[in-house]
Design a protein around this motif. Structure first.
Motif, PDB file in Angstrom:
ATOM      1  N   MET A  11       5.888 -28.480  47.191  1.00  0.00           N
ATOM      2  CA  MET A  11       6.620 -29.530  46.470  1.00  0.00           C
ATOM      3  C   MET A  11       6.874 -29.134  45.019  1.00  0.00           C
ATOM      4  O   MET A  11       7.982 -29.311  44.492  1.00  0.00           O
ATOM      5  CB  MET A  11       5.839 -30.846  46.530  1.00  0.00           C
ATOM      6  N   LEU A  12       5.862 -28.579  44.357  1.00  0.00           N
ATOM      7  CA  LEU A  12       6.020 -28.184  42.946  1.00  0.00           C
ATOM      8  C   LEU A  12       7.023 -27.048  42.811  1.00  0.00           C
ATOM      9  O   LEU A  12       7.866 -27.057  41.896  1.00  0.00           O
ATOM     10  CB  LEU A  12       4.668 -27.784  42.365  1.00  0.00           C
ATOM     11  N   LEU A  13       6.943 -26.051  43.706  1.00  0.00           N
ATOM     12  CA  LEU A  13       7.881 -24.938  43.659  1.00  0.00           C
ATOM     13  C   LEU A  13       9.310 -25.418  43.914  1.00  0.00           C
ATOM     14  O   LEU A  13      10.250 -24.959  43.268  1.00  0.00           O
ATOM     15  CB  LEU A  13       7.478 -23.873  44.682  1.00  0.00           C
ATOM     16  N   THR A  14       9.454 -26.352  44.844  1.00  0.00           N
ATOM     17  CA  THR A  14      10.776 -26.887  45.126  1.00  0.00           C
ATOM     18  C   THR A  14      11.300 -27.722  43.960  1.00  0.00           C
ATOM     19  O   THR A  14      12.476 -27.613  43.563  1.00  0.00           O
ATOM     20  CB  THR A  14      10.737 -27.748  46.408  1.00  0.00           C
ATOM     21  N   LEU A  15      10.423 -28.539  43.396  1.00  0.00           N
ATOM     22  CA  LEU A  15      10.812 -29.434  42.307  1.00  0.00           C
ATOM     23  C   LEU A  15      11.259 -28.666  41.074  1.00  0.00           C
ATOM     24  O   LEU A  15      12.232 -29.025  40.410  1.00  0.00           O
ATOM     25  CB  LEU A  15       9.641 -30.365  41.969  1.00  0.00           C
TER      26      LEU A  15
END
Length: 331
Positions: free
Chosen positions: A323-327
């Protein structure tokens, strides 16, 4: 990349180190504190000093294992992977559950593998996953053996109650120091392993000791772990030390030595040089003590909560990482 940006991007690793210290100190010192043989402040000081020594002296051998699982070249990606593991550990620590930092960082790396469509080394993943089962079993077996050895030694010494109490206090302090050293040696890879490929450190000297670039990185990580021990480890120490199973001073020594030896053995060079969970080893050691005594009055509800935390940790960290990498992919 300037120094300020570099340090900022490494801050998640320091946060992870702080979280690991806050959570995992209970696994090596909780039995001594819970049995009231060592006051928390003294145990925290011992742990913080020797965890730094272990982090530097071990030269991060277990980090090579994690590196084969996922070689993260970008400092920004390493920042987010470490942050996901730290947030996962902090979440469970706030609920007084001793979770596995190894599982958290492995989950974070797997989340990075999914995001980047990178095929990790499945043999290494299998070895690491097997250690999640092997470490509590080994700690439990060591507890069974050490329980008999220590009881026999104390019986042969035939000490006065006051002298035996003093001996056990010193033995627990020394065992805690060895445990903290082993924790730093084995688990520093969980804190700084993802930064080895991207951190721009150079060798330097401190107190007449020459540190390599990797040792400099791990020295910084060791300080972060120490800060977590000193500032936020009391709650988990009491969970391991008294809530799961009440330990006498003699049995606390057995548990601490079992966990310490387990961490140390898995950090030695060889095919099983992997970062293992001190949380899992601690639970195995406590259950081993209970089995040696023939007393199975373990708090099963607490045990089930701990096992649930182990199952959820890699999944939670992996989801956080993805999620963090995508965000932040466009930042």
């Amino acid at each position: 990349m300037d120094l300020f940006t570099t340090l900022f991007l490494m801050s998640s690793g320091l946060f992870l180190g702080w979280s690991l210290g806050a959570n995992d100190a209970g696994n090596i010192l909780g039995a001594a504190v819970g049995s009231r043989m060592l006051p928390f402040r003294r145990a925290a000081i011992i742990g913080s000093v020797f965890v730094v020594i272990g982090a530097v002296a071990g030269v991060g051998g277990t980090s090579e294992t994690l590196g084969r699982l996922g070689q993260i070249q970008e400092l920004e990606h390493a920042f987010l992977v470490a942050l996901s593991a730290a947030l996962c550990i902090l979440f469970y620590t706030r609920h007084s559950l001793p979770v596995s930092a190894t599982q958290a960082i492995v989950g974070g790396i797997l989340g990075w593998n999914v995001y980047t469509a990178t095929a990790g080394d499945w043999d290494v993943l299998g070895t690491v996953a097997a250690s999640w089962l092997a470490s509590p079993v080994l700690a439990g077996l060591l507890s069974l053996a050490l329980y008999r050895v220590i009881r026999k030694c104390l019986k042969l010494l035939s000490l006065h109650m006051f002298s035996q109490d003093l001996l056990l206090r010193w033995a627990l302090a020394l065992a805690g120091a060895f445990g903290a050293y082993s924790l730093g040696r084995n688990n520093i890879a969980n804190v700084m392993g993802v930064f080895v490929e991207s951190a721009p450190f150079t060798s330097f000297s401190i107190f007449a000791l020459e540190l390599s670039s990797v040792q400099a990185l791990f020295f910084l990580g060791g300080l972060a772990i120490a800060s977590g021990i000193l500032s936020y480890s009391r709650k988990v120490m009491m969970t391991i030390g008294s809530d799961l199973y009440h330990l006498s001073p003699e049995n606390a020594l057995v548990a601490v030595l079992s966990v310490s030896l387990t961490l140390f053995l898995f950090s030695l060079p060889g095919p099983v040089q992997v970062p293992v969970s001190s949380s899992q080893a601690a639970v195995g050691a406590v259950i081993g003590v209970a089995a040696a005594r023939g007393d199975f009055r373990v708090d099963t509800s607490m045990l089930m909560m701990i096992i649930l935390g182990w199952i959820l940790t890699p999944v939670t960290a992996g989801v956080f990482s993805w999620m963090l990498l995508t965000l932040f992919s466009g930042v």
